[in-house]
Scaffold this motif. Structure first.
Motif, PDB file in Angstrom:
ATOM      1  N   ALA A  68      39.364  45.401  35.779  1.00 48.94           N
ATOM      2  CA  ALA A  68      40.198  46.591  35.988  1.00 48.94           C
ATOM      3  C   ALA A  68      39.831  47.288  37.292  1.00 48.94           C
ATOM      4  CB  ALA A  68      40.055  47.542  34.811  1.00 48.94           C
ATOM      5  N   ALA A  69      38.553  47.326  37.606  1.00 49.56           N
ATOM      6  CA  ALA A  69      38.119  47.922  38.879  1.00 49.56           C
ATOM      7  C   ALA A  69      38.606  47.091  40.053  1.00 49.56           C
ATOM      8  CB  ALA A  69      36.600  48.058  38.901  1.00 49.56           C
ATOM      9  N   ARG A  70      38.539  45.771  39.934  1.00 48.21           N
ATOM     10  CA  ARG A  70      38.996  44.903  41.015  1.00 48.21           C
ATOM     11  C   ARG A  70      40.489  45.076  41.271  1.00 48.21           C
ATOM     12  NH1 ARG A  70      41.455  40.355  42.199  1.00 48.21           N
ATOM     13  NH2 ARG A  70      42.057  39.944  40.031  1.00 48.21           N
ATOM     14  N   LEU A  71      41.247  45.299  40.190  1.00 46.50           N
ATOM     15  CA  LEU A  71      42.694  45.463  40.309  1.00 46.50           C
ATOM     16  C   LEU A  71      43.089  46.846  40.825  1.00 46.50           C
ATOM     17  CD1 LEU A  71      43.852  43.783  36.963  1.00 46.50           C
ATOM     18  CD2 LEU A  71      44.115  42.868  39.282  1.00 46.50           C
ATOM     19  N   GLY A  72      42.173  47.801  40.734  1.00 47.03           N
ATOM     20  CA  GLY A  72      42.489  49.155  41.161  1.00 47.03           C
ATOM     21  C   GLY A  72      42.881  50.087  40.032  1.00 47.03           C
ATOM     22  N   ALA A  96      34.754  53.802  34.075  1.00 39.81           N
ATOM     23  CA  ALA A  96      34.696  52.982  32.870  1.00 39.81           C
ATOM     24  C   ALA A  96      33.271  52.498  32.625  1.00 39.81           C
ATOM     25  CB  ALA A  96      35.630  51.781  32.987  1.00 39.81           C
ATOM     26  N   ALA A  97      32.864  52.511  31.363  1.00 41.56           N
ATOM     27  CA  ALA A  97      31.613  51.865  30.976  1.00 41.56           C
ATOM     28  C   ALA A  97      31.808  50.357  31.021  1.00 41.56           C
ATOM     29  CB  ALA A  97      31.205  52.311  29.578  1.00 41.56           C
ATOM     30  N   GLU A  98      30.746  49.626  31.239  1.00 40.76           N
ATOM     31  CA  GLU A  98      30.842  48.168  31.348  1.00 40.76           C
ATOM     32  C   GLU A  98      31.521  47.509  30.145  1.00 40.76           C
ATOM     33  OE1 GLU A  98      26.798  47.127  32.145  1.00 40.76           O
ATOM     34  OE2 GLU A  98      26.991  47.450  34.319  1.00 40.76           O
ATOM     35  N   PRO A  99      31.323  47.995  28.897  1.00 36.79           N
ATOM     36  CA  PRO A  99      32.006  47.336  27.762  1.00 36.79           C
ATOM     37  C   PRO A  99      33.489  47.690  27.643  1.00 36.79           C
ATOM     38  CG  PRO A  99      30.001  48.499  27.073  1.00 36.79           C
ATOM     39  CD  PRO A  99      30.340  48.987  28.445  1.00 36.79           C
ATOM     40  N   ALA A 100      33.984  48.620  28.426  1.00 38.35           N
ATOM     41  CA  ALA A 100      35.372  49.062  28.291  1.00 38.35           C
ATOM     42  C   ALA A 100      36.345  47.941  28.629  1.00 38.35           C
ATOM     43  CB  ALA A 100      35.631  50.268  29.188  1.00 38.35           C
ATOM     44  N   ARG A 101      37.526  48.021  28.051  1.00 38.90           N
ATOM     45  CA  ARG A 101      38.590  47.093  28.389  1.00 38.90           C
ATOM     46  C   ARG A 101      39.924  47.788  28.162  1.00 38.90           C
ATOM     47  NH1 ARG A 101      39.049  42.774  23.496  1.00 38.90           N
ATOM     48  NH2 ARG A 101      38.970  44.249  21.762  1.00 38.90           N
ATOM     49  N   LYS A 145      35.456  53.302  39.192  1.00 39.87           N
ATOM     50  CA  LYS A 145      34.036  52.947  39.167  1.00 39.87           C
ATOM     51  C   LYS A 145      33.662  52.447  37.781  1.00 39.87           C
ATOM     52  CE  LYS A 145      31.123  56.417  39.782  1.00 39.87           C
ATOM     53  NZ  LYS A 145      30.242  57.392  40.485  1.00 39.87           N
ATOM     54  N   VAL A 146      32.772  51.446  37.735  1.00 38.77           N
ATOM     55  CA  VAL A 146      32.238  50.928  36.476  1.00 38.77           C
ATOM     56  C   VAL A 146      30.736  51.183  36.452  1.00 38.77           C
ATOM     57  CG1 VAL A 146      31.918  48.883  35.025  1.00 38.77           C
ATOM     58  CG2 VAL A 146      34.020  49.150  36.358  1.00 38.77           C
ATOM     59  N   VAL A 147      30.249  51.692  35.315  1.00 33.39           N
ATOM     60  CA  VAL A 147      28.830  52.021  35.187  1.00 33.39           C
ATOM     61  C   VAL A 147      28.313  51.496  33.856  1.00 33.39           C
ATOM     62  CG1 VAL A 147      29.046  54.095  36.633  1.00 33.39           C
ATOM     63  CG2 VAL A 147      29.309  54.289  34.146  1.00 33.39           C
TER      64      VAL A 147
END
Length: 270
Positions: A183-187, A134-139, A191-193
């Motif tokens: 989302a990354a913390r939750l699994g 995911a890109a940093e702005p993604a949600r 990866k977030v970039v």
């Protein structure tokens, strides 16, 4: 002006063993029409059947990954008038469920490169992929409750398996946006970039997968996807069968030979 076609709205290119599928309706936040879904399903089927295709990347243009079904163009539920019992269930089976199933059943590893908002079926399309960058702005948004709807596109199947039932209910009951870092913390995300590094990050992983033992990866994907749906005996029997099948491949023989000969393996995807 010539109307856009599904081929324009779903871009496709093939590079270094990787099939790149790009949603391309940025003005609509890449909300999916029926024709676009059919195009994605067909491209995933082609990826499974083509020995030259070793991995798939699913991504999008603009600020949104996918805002869900395009309700304004017939991508969602049928109109309330003249609806008969069975219409909605049939639409869901043939539409959202077929799309997510096409990702889950694709015989090549599929990476979601999520550039922006992934809502509703757009979130489930991403989460059905084998790996998510995911890109940093993604949600990610379980938007259904905001519209008074029940989640579709296998959401109630996918989220409990990724998060557990309690957290899955929280996201689905409230419909709050989950930022990429959370989302990354939750699994939900591997990866977030930074946004300008998303394509490069997806390419690095995809081309690495494309150099791998493709049939072994396909069998591994099947085993993992089925693991939460059966008992231990069924899982172990499937594992033994997968090993039996994989040992007939050229790549398995190459992997063993390269180990014995102390050299780097060269996998051909066969």
């Amino acid at each position: 002006m010539t109307p856009a076609t599904p081929s324009d709205e779903i871009r496709h290119r093939f590079e270094n063993g990787v099939s790149w599928i790009t949603l391309n309706r940025p003005d609509a936040m890449n909300a999916l029409t029926w024709d676009q879904r059919e195009r994605i399903i067909a491209l995933l089927a082609d990826a499974s059947a083509d020995p030259a295709t070793r991995a798939v990347v699913l991504t999008a243009t603009g600020k949104g990954f996918c805002a869900g079904a395009d309700l304004r163009s017939g991508g969602g539920a049928p109109a309330t008038t003249d609806r008969v019992a069975g219409d909605v269930a049939r639409m869901i089976r043939l539409g959202a469920q077929r799309l997510v199933t096409a990702v889950l059943d694709c015989e090549k590893p599929v990476i979601a490169a999520v550039n922006g908002t992934a809502a509703g079926i757009g979130a489930h399309l991403a989460l059905a992929c084998d790996l998510v960058i995911a890109a940093e702005p993604a949600r990610f948004i379980e938007v259904f409750v905001r519209r008074g709807l029940v989640p579709d596109g296998a959401g109630a199947y996918l989220l409990p398996r990724l998060l557990g039932p309690q957290k899955a209910k929280e996201l689905m009951f409230f419909g709050d946006a989950v930022p990429a870092a959370e989302a990354a913390r939750l699994g939900l995300v591997n990866k977030v970039v930074p946004a300008d590094e998303l394509e490069a990050a997806a390419r690095e992983w995809a081309e690495r997968l494309a150099q791998g033992p493709t049939r072994a990866l396909a069998l591994t994907k099947q085993l993992v996807n089925a693991s939460l749906d059966g008992d231990r005996a069924t899982a172990l029997a499937a594992e033994a069968t997968a090993q039996e099948l994989n040992m007939t491949t050229a790549d398995a023989n190459e992997g063993v030979a390269s180990f014995v000969e102390r050299r780097t393996p060269k996998y051909l995807g066969r």
